[in-house]
Design a protein around this motif. Structure first.
Motif, PDB file in Angstrom:
ATOM      1  N   ASN A   1      25.278  50.162  32.571  1.00  0.00           N
ATOM      2  CA  ASN A   1      24.563  49.084  33.255  1.00  0.00           C
ATOM      3  C   ASN A   1      25.509  48.218  34.076  1.00  0.00           C
ATOM      4  O   ASN A   1      25.170  47.774  35.187  1.00  0.00           O
ATOM      5  CB  ASN A   1      23.798  48.238  32.239  1.00  0.00           C
ATOM      6  N   GLN A   2      26.703  47.958  33.557  1.00  0.00           N
ATOM      7  CA  GLN A   2      27.694  47.203  34.330  1.00  0.00           C
ATOM      8  C   GLN A   2      28.206  48.034  35.510  1.00  0.00           C
ATOM      9  O   GLN A   2      28.410  47.509  36.603  1.00  0.00           O
ATOM     10  CB  GLN A   2      28.857  46.786  33.434  1.00  0.00           C
TER      11      GLN A   2
ATOM     12  N   ASN B   1      25.939  48.128  38.622  1.00  0.00           N
ATOM     13  CA  ASN B   1      25.796  46.858  39.332  1.00  0.00           C
ATOM     14  C   ASN B   1      27.006  46.511  40.202  1.00  0.00           C
ATOM     15  O   ASN B   1      27.012  45.481  40.876  1.00  0.00           O
ATOM     16  CB  ASN B   1      25.559  45.711  38.333  1.00  0.00           C
TER      17      ASN B   1
ATOM     18  N   SER C   1      33.096  44.031  23.066  1.00  0.00           N
ATOM     19  CA  SER C   1      33.492  43.686  24.432  1.00  0.00           C
ATOM     20  C   SER C   1      34.750  44.420  24.872  1.00  0.00           C
ATOM     21  O   SER C   1      34.856  44.855  26.028  1.00  0.00           O
ATOM     22  CB  SER C   1      33.687  42.169  24.558  1.00  0.00           C
TER      23      SER C   1
ATOM     24  N   ARG D   1      34.846  47.041  27.945  1.00  0.00           N
ATOM     25  CA  ARG D   1      35.766  46.817  29.068  1.00  0.00           C
ATOM     26  C   ARG D   1      36.658  48.035  29.300  1.00  0.00           C
ATOM     27  O   ARG D   1      36.843  48.480  30.436  1.00  0.00           O
ATOM     28  CB  ARG D   1      36.610  45.577  28.797  1.00  0.00           C
TER      29      ARG D   1
ATOM     30  N   LEU E   1      34.470  50.903  30.804  1.00  0.00           N
ATOM     31  CA  LEU E   1      34.125  50.679  32.204  1.00  0.00           C
ATOM     32  C   LEU E   1      35.326  50.925  33.103  1.00  0.00           C
ATOM     33  O   LEU E   1      35.232  51.625  34.123  1.00  0.00           O
ATOM     34  CB  LEU E   1      33.601  49.251  32.390  1.00  0.00           C
TER      35      LEU E   1
END
Length: 336
Positions: free
Chosen positions: A69-70, A73, A210, A214, A217
């Motif tokens: 999802n990140q 975007n 998180s 990170r 991603l």
């Protein structure tokens, strides 16, 4: 090397320069219970490789869904070369039930490549394999540790080819591991068919992590940059991530039942006979007992539940090729 070709998925044709969101109808459990797999496809105007990034083959692994999802975007994705196919949730049934399994406690991850007219799990696996996995030049599976177990971010890939090693290092997870070819696994299918599959594992199922998100991603972006699908990020391109190849690993298990108190953290370097846990009786019926490391290594997996039973896995310890320099670099990496 790569030509501008029309891409056809489930009877939908995606032309160069098009972006498309699809809802792929999945095999039904009952005639009145349909489900759909969400898919997004980004096709650049210029030719390039086809990269498939997918998450939640085990339905309760939400970190990968957050990564995708990140990823979708980001503005950088809108101007890619080649094709990016992303599937934020493969096992829709599992996620809907907050479980890694399909109905009937069947693991989708153990049913590849599936069959067109097989069981419910076989048909979903066949759909995923034929419509998506087989069409990709490169694939990245985003996974996590099991429920109540946190994993240090790692990449698993078949290390028999130099290109695979290069891809694994490019991703930038701290640990690189050899893929296991369990019966019915996608990794085994990939090896038989000469497909390149990176499996990223980090964090714990059913919980966001998180740091793992990170790392995942950044890893996907690193691979896309290396494949020349996107332009390098000027801010981060000069900083190369530190990576370490795992030699082997083993779980340290509890010798008795009780309350386990951790003495070491995920990612810590431990030496043989170092105390990892102390275990005490919840009712104070015996004094604390120590659980010690049987080997020198790095903690890459940890049990997050204080109450343990005899035989429960507590710490996963990875061994790396003996090297004082590698150990020094690892300790520096963890401190950063």
């Amino acid at each position: 090397m790569y030509e501008k070709m029309n891409l056809k998925i489930c009877n939908e044709t995606i032309h160069p320069g098009e972006n498309l969101s699809l809802a792929i109808r999945l095999p039904e459990l009952y005639s009145c219970l349909p489900a759909y797999m969400p898919v997004k496809i980004f096709r650049g105007k210029e030719p390039g490789p086809t990269l498939l990034v997918f998450a939640a083959i085990n339905g309760d692994e939400v970190n990968g869904t957050a990564i995708i999802n990140q990823l979708t975007n980001l503005k950088r994705i809108k101007k890619i070369k080649g094709t990016l196919i992303v599937i934020p949730v493969v096992n829709i049934f599992g996620m809907a039930n907050k479980s890694k399994f399909l109905p009937g406690n069947i693991a989708l991850s153990e049913n590849f490549p599936g069959a067109e007219h097989g069981t419910h799990a076989d048909r979903i696996a066949h759909l995923f394999t034929t419509e998506f996995f087989d069409q990709a030049d490169y694939s990245i599976s985003l996974e996590t540790g099991p429920l109540n177990y946190s994993y240090l971010p790692e990449i698993s890939i078949h290390l028999d080819k130099d290109e695979n090693k290069k891809l694994a290092k490019t991703f930038g997870a701290p640990v690189i591991n050899e893929s296991t070819d369990e019966i019915g696994s996608l990794a085994a299918y990939a090896k038989r068919n000469g497909k390149q599959l990176l499996t990223y594992t980090g964090g714990e199922s059913s919980r966001f992590d998180s740091a793992a998100i990170r790392t995942g991603l950044n890893g996907v972006l690193n691979v896309m940059t290396d494949l020349k699908m996107i332009e390098p990020n000027k801010i981060t391109s000069e900083k190369k991530p530190e990576t370490f190849f795992m030699k082997s690993s083993q779980w340290v298990r509890s010798s008795l039942s009780g309350i386990a108190i951790k003495k070491m953290k995920l990612g810590a370097h431990v030496t043989k006979n170092k105390t990892l846990y102390t275990i005490q009786d919840p009712f104070g019926n015996f004094s604390q007992q120590k659980v010690q490391s049987p080997v020198d290594g790095i903690i890459v997996g940890v049990n997050n539940i204080p109450l343990v039973k005899e035989g429960d896995a507590l710490f996963k310890i990875a061994k790396f090729p003996d090297s004082d320099d590698q150990l020094s670099r690892w300790n520096k990496f963890i401190e950063e």
